[in-house]
Write an enzyme that holds these catalytic residues in place. Structure first.
Site, PDB file in Angstrom:
ATOM      1  N   TRP A   8      53.500   3.261 -69.637  1.00  0.00           N
ATOM      2  CA  TRP A   8      52.655   2.286 -68.945  1.00  0.00           C
ATOM      3  C   TRP A   8      51.383   2.069 -69.752  1.00  0.00           C
ATOM      4  O   TRP A   8      50.768   3.025 -70.227  1.00  0.00           O
ATOM      5  CB  TRP A   8      52.307   2.778 -67.547  1.00  0.00           C
ATOM      6  CG  TRP A   8      51.384   1.850 -66.811  1.00  0.00           C
ATOM      7  CD1 TRP A   8      50.027   1.885 -66.765  1.00  0.00           C
ATOM      8  CD2 TRP A   8      51.791   0.717 -66.047  1.00  0.00           C
ATOM      9  NE1 TRP A   8      49.546   0.844 -66.013  1.00  0.00           N
ATOM     10  CE2 TRP A   8      50.604   0.108 -65.558  1.00  0.00           C
ATOM     11  CE3 TRP A   8      53.023   0.155 -65.715  1.00  0.00           C
ATOM     12  CZ2 TRP A   8      50.617  -1.029 -64.748  1.00  0.00           C
ATOM     13  CZ3 TRP A   8      53.051  -0.979 -64.912  1.00  0.00           C
ATOM     14  CH2 TRP A   8      51.860  -1.557 -64.446  1.00  0.00           C
ATOM     15  N   LEU A   9      50.984   0.810 -69.915  1.00  0.00           N
ATOM     16  CA  LEU A   9      49.743   0.472 -70.594  1.00  0.00           C
ATOM     17  C   LEU A   9      48.818  -0.260 -69.638  1.00  0.00           C
ATOM     18  O   LEU A   9      49.246  -1.199 -68.953  1.00  0.00           O
ATOM     19  CB  LEU A   9      50.013  -0.422 -71.815  1.00  0.00           C
ATOM     20  CG  LEU A   9      50.767   0.208 -72.985  1.00  0.00           C
ATOM     21  CD1 LEU A   9      51.050  -0.852 -74.049  1.00  0.00           C
ATOM     22  CD2 LEU A   9      49.972   1.365 -73.593  1.00  0.00           C
ATOM     23  N   ASP A  60      61.956 -13.780 -78.341  1.00  0.00           N
ATOM     24  CA  ASP A  60      61.538 -14.457 -77.103  1.00  0.00           C
ATOM     25  C   ASP A  60      60.015 -14.441 -77.042  1.00  0.00           C
ATOM     26  O   ASP A  60      59.409 -13.978 -76.078  1.00  0.00           O
ATOM     27  CB  ASP A  60      62.136 -13.750 -75.885  1.00  0.00           C
ATOM     28  CG  ASP A  60      61.978 -14.562 -74.597  1.00  0.00           C
ATOM     29  OD1 ASP A  60      61.703 -15.775 -74.684  1.00  0.00           O
ATOM     30  OD2 ASP A  60      62.122 -13.976 -73.512  1.00  0.00           O
TER      31      ASP A  60
END
Length: 280
Positions: free
Chosen positions: A89-90, A190
Site C-alpha cells: 500500500w502506498l 495501459d
C-alpha cells in the site's frame, strides 16, 4: 463483493483488522486491508483461477527490473473460487510530471529482442495473444487489431464504413513499418493517467498490461484521456527523442485503445472511434 471474515481469515496476511472497498478500475474489485501495523492493497476477481493475476504480476516484476517505480506483488492465490492479488500500500501525494516523463522514458529504454511478452491474457471481450513475434507490424495487426475488430463485429459495434477506413489504416501502418525499424521497448500497455500515482513525491506506474512493443503505443495512450502535461512530454523527450512526425502516427495506436473501449462499454465510444478512422 463483500469480504467476509471467514474469507479474509484464509489470506496469508494474518490478524486483519480492517477491510475497505476502494476505487480500483473497471476489471477487478479493490480493497485496502489493514493489520494493527501495516496496510495492503488487494485486488480480487470472482470465479477465476489462481493464475488470473499472473500476467499482471509478471508485468510488475518486469517494470521493477527496468528500475521504474511500481507496486510490489506480495501474495497471490485463490479462495473459494475468487482469485486475489495482494500488493504493498502506498499513501498517495503529489509529484512532478517531469519526473513521470523521465520514468516512462526509462521504462521504454528497457528493450527485448522480440515483440510480445510470451503469455496470453483475457478480458471480457477478447483474448490478448502476447506470444513472441519478430515483427512489430505483424504482432500489432494479427495479435491486437484483428481480434479486437472481430470482437467489435461480434458485439454489433462494427459496420461497413468503419471496415473501409480500418483497412486503409492497416495498409498505411503496414507500409510504414515495411520501411521503418522498431526496437521492442517495455511498454506499460495501459498508460492513462489513472494508472499513475505519486507517493513520497515520486511517480509510480500501476495496473500494467505489459508487452514489449513500439514505445509510441504507450505515448498514444497518454493522449487519449488527458492528464499528462507538457512537462511530462518535454522531460520524456530529453531522455528519449521522438521525431516531428510522431503526432501523425499516434492515431494507429489511439484506435486500439478506443476500439477496446467500444467493445467493453458500447457505442458511446463509437464517435471517438469514427473520428480516429476518419483520418484514413
Amino acid at each position: 463483493m463483500m469480504m467476509t471474515k471467514e474469507w479474509l481469515s484464509q489470506l496469508p496476511v494474518k490478524n486483519i483488522k480492517y477491510c475497505k472497498t476502494i476505487h480500483g478500475g473497471d476489471t477487478n474489485k479493490a480493497y485496502q486491508i489493514k493489520t494493527a501495523t501495516k496496510a495492503y492493497f488487494m485486488k480480487v476477481q470472482p470465479n477465476s483461477s489462481v493464475a488470473y493475476f499472473d500476467h499482471e504480476v509478471s508485468g510488475l516484476k518486469e517494470i521493477a527490473k527496468a528500475g521504474v517505480n511500481t507496486l510490489t506483488p506480495l501474495f497471490q492465490g485463490q479462495i473459494n473460487g475468487t482469485a486475489y492479488l495482494i500488493l504493498n500500500w502506498l499513501e498517495t501525494d503529489v509529484g512532478s510530471q517531469a519526473d513521470l516523463g523521465r520514468q516512462v522514458a526509462k521504462l521504454h529504454h528497457f528493450h527485448s529482442a522480440k515483440f510480445g511478452f510470451g503469455d496470453q491474457t483475457q478480458n471480457r471481450v477478447m483474448i490478448k495473444n502476447n506470444q513472441w513475434n519478430q515483427s512489430w507490424a505483424e504482432f500489432y495487426i494479427r495479435q491486437r487489431l484483428e481480434p479486437e475488430v472481430a470482437s467489435a463485429r461480434k458485439l454489433g459495434y462494427w459496420n461497413d464504413e468503419r471496415e473501409e477506413h480500418y483497412r486503409r489504416m492497416v495498409a498505411q501502418f503496414t507500409a510504414y513499418y515495411d520501411c521503418h525499424k522498431v526496437t521492442p521497448s517495455l511498454c506499460h500497455g495501459d498508460l492513462w493517467f489513472g494508472n499513475v500515482l505519486f507517493a513520497r513525491g515520486m511517480p509510480y506506474l500501476i495496473d500494467p498490461d505489459v508487452i514489449y512493443g513500439d514505445r509510441e503505443f504507450d505515448l498514444a495512450m497518454t493522449t487519449v484521456f488527458g492528464g499528462f502535461s507538457n512537462q511530462f512530454y518535454r522531460a520524456y523527450y530529453e531522455e528519449y527523442l521522438f521525431d516531428g512526425e510522431l503526432a501523425q502516427r499516434l492515431n494507429w495506436y489511439r484506435f486500439y485503445y478506443l476500439c477496446m473501449h467500444l467493445c467493453l462499454f458500447g457505442e458511446s465510444y463509437g464517435r471517438a472511434v469514427d473520428e480516429i478512422l476518419s483520418h484514413f
